[in-house]
Write a protein that holds these residues in place. Structure first.
Motif, mmCIF file in Angstrom:
data_model
loop_
_atom_site.group_PDB
_atom_site.id
_atom_site.type_symbol
_atom_site.label_atom_id
_atom_site.label_comp_id
_atom_site.label_asym_id
_atom_site.label_seq_id
_atom_site.Cartn_x
_atom_site.Cartn_y
_atom_site.Cartn_z
ATOM 1 N N GLU A 152 -8.292 4.951 -8.055
ATOM 2 C CA GLU A 152 -9.074 3.856 -8.634
ATOM 3 C C GLU A 152 -8.645 3.512 -10.055
ATOM 4 O O GLU A 152 -8.969 2.455 -10.563
ATOM 5 C CB GLU A 152 -10.547 4.238 -8.662
ATOM 6 C CG GLU A 152 -11.208 3.933 -7.343
ATOM 7 C CD GLU A 152 -12.622 4.402 -7.319
ATOM 8 O OE1 GLU A 152 -13.343 4.092 -8.271
ATOM 9 O OE2 GLU A 152 -12.996 5.095 -6.371
ATOM 10 N N LYS A 198 -2.233 -1.711 -6.347
ATOM 11 C CA LYS A 198 -2.403 -0.883 -5.147
ATOM 12 C C LYS A 198 -1.416 -1.316 -4.086
ATOM 13 O O LYS A 198 -0.834 -2.400 -4.165
ATOM 14 C CB LYS A 198 -3.825 -1.021 -4.607
ATOM 15 C CG LYS A 198 -4.141 -2.433 -4.142
ATOM 16 C CD LYS A 198 -5.464 -2.520 -3.426
ATOM 17 C CE LYS A 198 -5.736 -3.963 -3.013
ATOM 18 N NZ LYS A 198 -6.985 -4.160 -2.328
ATOM 19 N N PHE A 222 -10.232 -2.555 1.866
ATOM 20 C CA PHE A 222 -10.247 -2.013 0.499
ATOM 21 C C PHE A 222 -10.612 -0.533 0.485
ATOM 22 O O PHE A 222 -10.191 0.213 -0.386
ATOM 23 C CB PHE A 222 -11.203 -2.815 -0.396
ATOM 24 C CG PHE A 222 -10.824 -4.272 -0.521
ATOM 25 C CD1 PHE A 222 -9.520 -4.699 -0.325
ATOM 26 C CD2 PHE A 222 -11.775 -5.235 -0.824
ATOM 27 C CE1 PHE A 222 -9.162 -6.031 -0.415
ATOM 28 C CE2 PHE A 222 -11.430 -6.584 -0.927
ATOM 29 C CZ PHE A 222 -10.121 -6.974 -0.725
ATOM 30 N N ARG A 280 -7.752 2.532 -0.802
ATOM 31 C CA ARG A 280 -7.976 3.472 -1.908
ATOM 32 C C ARG A 280 -7.140 4.728 -1.709
ATOM 33 O O ARG A 280 -6.702 5.347 -2.665
ATOM 34 C CB ARG A 280 -9.455 3.884 -1.970
ATOM 35 C CG ARG A 280 -10.336 2.887 -2.614
ATOM 36 C CD ARG A 280 -11.784 3.258 -2.382
ATOM 37 N NE ARG A 280 -12.631 2.133 -2.691
ATOM 38 C CZ ARG A 280 -13.221 1.923 -3.849
ATOM 39 N NH1 ARG A 280 -13.044 2.780 -4.820
ATOM 40 N NH2 ARG A 280 -13.963 0.876 -4.055
ATOM 41 N N TYR A 294 -12.018 -2.680 -5.852
ATOM 42 C CA TYR A 294 -10.668 -2.379 -5.344
ATOM 43 C C TYR A 294 -10.012 -3.589 -4.667
ATOM 44 O O TYR A 294 -9.414 -3.488 -3.597
ATOM 45 C CB TYR A 294 -10.709 -1.176 -4.396
ATOM 46 C CG TYR A 294 -9.481 -0.317 -4.520
ATOM 47 C CD1 TYR A 294 -9.218 0.379 -5.687
ATOM 48 C CD2 TYR A 294 -8.560 -0.223 -3.495
ATOM 49 C CE1 TYR A 294 -8.076 1.146 -5.821
ATOM 50 C CE2 TYR A 294 -7.414 0.539 -3.613
ATOM 51 C CZ TYR A 294 -7.183 1.227 -4.790
ATOM 52 O OH TYR A 294 -6.068 1.976 -4.916
ATOM 53 N N LEU A 351 -5.310 -5.167 -9.802
ATOM 54 C CA LEU A 351 -6.694 -4.968 -9.362
ATOM 55 C C LEU A 351 -7.668 -5.653 -10.313
ATOM 56 O O LEU A 351 -7.544 -5.527 -11.533
ATOM 57 C CB LEU A 351 -7.025 -3.474 -9.306
ATOM 58 C CG LEU A 351 -6.323 -2.648 -8.242
ATOM 59 C CD1 LEU A 351 -6.633 -1.177 -8.431
ATOM 60 C CD2 LEU A 351 -6.740 -3.096 -6.856
ATOM 61 N N ASP A 369 -10.611 -4.864 -10.841
ATOM 62 C CA ASP A 369 -11.396 -3.838 -11.540
ATOM 63 C C ASP A 369 -10.876 -3.599 -12.962
ATOM 64 O O ASP A 369 -11.639 -3.215 -13.849
ATOM 65 C CB ASP A 369 -11.324 -2.500 -10.785
ATOM 66 C CG ASP A 369 -11.890 -2.603 -9.379
ATOM 67 O OD1 ASP A 369 -12.532 -3.624 -9.099
ATOM 68 O OD2 ASP A 369 -11.679 -1.686 -8.591
#
Lengths: 296, 223
Positions: A115, A120, A135, A139, B82, B116, B118
């Motif tokens: 995270e 990603k 999603f 992770r 995410y 991302l 985030d």
């Protein structure tokens, strides 16, 4: 799920459920007590990989030794129902289970949390319409691939399939925990039903190989396999329905997750699934009505 | 024309809006200004269907306004965890055309779409939400404080996009920095406590500024 349900409540449920389920499973499966060790190991590794307070803990415990002790104690408490049960039955297994807590606590520093990266790896084979699942898996795709493959080994022992389904079941509340923003939700009539249809189909495909393997190699256990499948699909329906029954564009995540978690755990009790199905049916209409107030 | 007629709204006994009536014209940018807590955000939430209308009527071209007619960008946009910027644009867009448009807006605002969300800053999150929502082919666009936390260059870009791309849409925006509203709005509604409204057309913006400054002067002298 641990964040919303809370450690204490979860521990109580674990003690009760394991207390009832362990002797029952032992009778059904006639499994060796040694299976407690890989089972516990998998559970605490999953917990360690997905826990969100690792960075925070590293700021409190500056040296590795103190952090190691803290994590080991925590994992000892988490696995307490299992080693406590084994303590009165197989002392050596209880000892190995306790040692696995220390092993995972030591390995913890090597399980990095994805995270905190700025980008990603996108899994293109999962469509964006299933963004919750996409999603969630993105992770930690390697862990999920390994997890999926582990389930296929259920041909060795039905216990593997049971543990595999148990972990999958426990991940469902987390999967549907967060709300999408107002603009991400493309509402139309029967939105909730459509979502349930999509996710049950996807999970049917995800678990198909494992279920068929379990059926084929353990034909005498077909009722257990069927019950676990019923639990999984009920959990999917319950969590989707609960998400949208409590949905509001003003909040980021469901405030009803406590009930969600409890109802998901209740299903582990024999026949508990009936309560969940009944509750889901009631909440389904509430979910459709709730979305209509925001979008219709 | 978007018409809000006799809007009443209260939280329990606290009255926020009382008999508010305002009109918005297609092809116009309308600014909403007012002190903190006068009900600007509440008004936007009522219009976008987040809060249920307690009393009054909201119509667009004589028909009841549907939440699906509105693109609403809140003060602090929320994003699903995410998720990459480009994934957000993909999910929000209803068509390939909207997707293409939103990506071009995001590109002009220099957003790292491959990262991302985030890890985006406040300003970047605002710009991402703006890119996605402004590209939607909906007749009404509501932007609640779109310039908050956004860098100067991007502020200018946002103004430029609103100014050149709103065409036949109704654009409603609020801001606490008067110049950001006066620069692109054709009309400004000044809301005061209880939902009292004064309309200022573009040639009256200096009067609005004077009125606001008078209030500031009065408060300064009271210290």
């Amino acid at each position: 799920m641990l964040q919303s349900v809370g450690w204490v409540l979860l521990s109580v449920f674990l003690i009760i459920s394991v207390g009832i389920s362990f002797p029952l499973l032992n009778n059904i499966l006639e499994a060796s007590h040694w299976w407690s060790f890989p089972g516990c190991l998998i559970i605490i590794i999953v917990l360690d990989v997905y826990r969100k307070d690792k960075l925070f803990l590293r700021t409190i415990f500056r040296d590795h030794k103190t952090l190691l002790v803290y994590l080991a104690v925590e994992y000892t408490l988490v696995t307490m129902p299992i080693w406590l049960y084994q303590l009165f039955n197989n002392l050596e297994t209880a000892f190995i289970v306790l040692m696995s807590c220390w092993l995972v606590a030591w390995l913890s520093r090597y399980f990095t949390n994805r995270e905190h990266t700025s980008t990603k790896k996108t899994l293109k084979f999962i469509p964006l319409s299933l963004f919750e699942l996409k999603f969630f898996i993105e992770r930690n795709p390697i862990s999920w691939s390994l997890f999926w493959l582990t389930g296929v080994t259920s041909m060795i022992h039905i216990g593997i399939y049971i543990f595999w389904m148990f972990i999958l079941l426990m991940s469902i509340p987390e999967l549907f925990r967060y709300y999408e923003s107002r603009d991400m939700l493309h509402w139309k009539n029967g939105f909730v039903f459509d979502k349930i249809r999509k996710y049950t189909t996807v999970f049917f495909l995800i678990t198909l190989v494992h279920t068929l393997t379990a059926f084929f190699f353990h034909t005498d256990m077909y009722l257990v396999v069927l019950y676990l499948n019923l639990c999984l699909f009920s959990a999917i329906i319950l969590n989707i329905v609960m998400k949208y029954a409590g949905y509001s564009p003003l909040f980021h995540a469901g405030a009803v997750s406590n009930i969600n978690g409890i109802l998901t755990i209740i299903m582990l009790f024999p026949g508990g699934v009936i309560i969940t199905i009944g509750y889901s049916m009631w909440k389904y209409f509430e979910a459709e009505k709730n979305l209509k107030t925001f979008y219709a | 024309m978007l018409k809000l007629t006799d809007i009443h709204f209260s939280f329990g006994s606290k009255v926020i809006l009382s008999g508010l009536s305002i009109d918005f014209n297609p092809g116009q940018v309308t600014g909403i200004v007012g002190k903190n807590g006068v009900g600007k955000t509440t008004l936007f939430r009522i219009m976008s269907g987040i809060y249920k209308l307690q009393q009054g009527k909201i119509t667009n071209n004589e028909k009841t306004l549907q939440p699906s007619d509105i693109s609403f960008m809140p003060t602090e946009p929320y994003f699903y965890p995410y998720m990459k910027g480009e994934e957000y644009l993909d999910i929000v867009a209803n068509s390939a055309e909207e997707k293409k448009l939103s990506q071009s807006y995001a590109k002009s605002l220099e957003l790292p779409l491959n990262e991302l969300v985030d890890n985006y800053s406040t300003g970047m999150r605002k710009k991402l939400a703006f890119s996605a929502l402004f590209a939607l082919s909906r007749p009404v666009i509501i932007l609640d404080e779109p310039y908050n936390g956004v860098d100067l260059e991007s502020n200018e870009m946002i103004k430029h996009i609103i100014h050149t791309h709103h065409t036949d849409k109704i654009v409603i925006l609020s801001s606490h920095i008067l110049s950001t509203v006066t620069d692109i709005s054709q009309q400004i509604y000044h809301i005061t406590e209880g939902g009292m409204v004064s309309l200022f057309l573009s040639d009256q913006f200096s009067d609005l500024e004077k009125r606001l400054m008078l209030d500031v002067q009065a408060r300064k002298s009271a210290i």
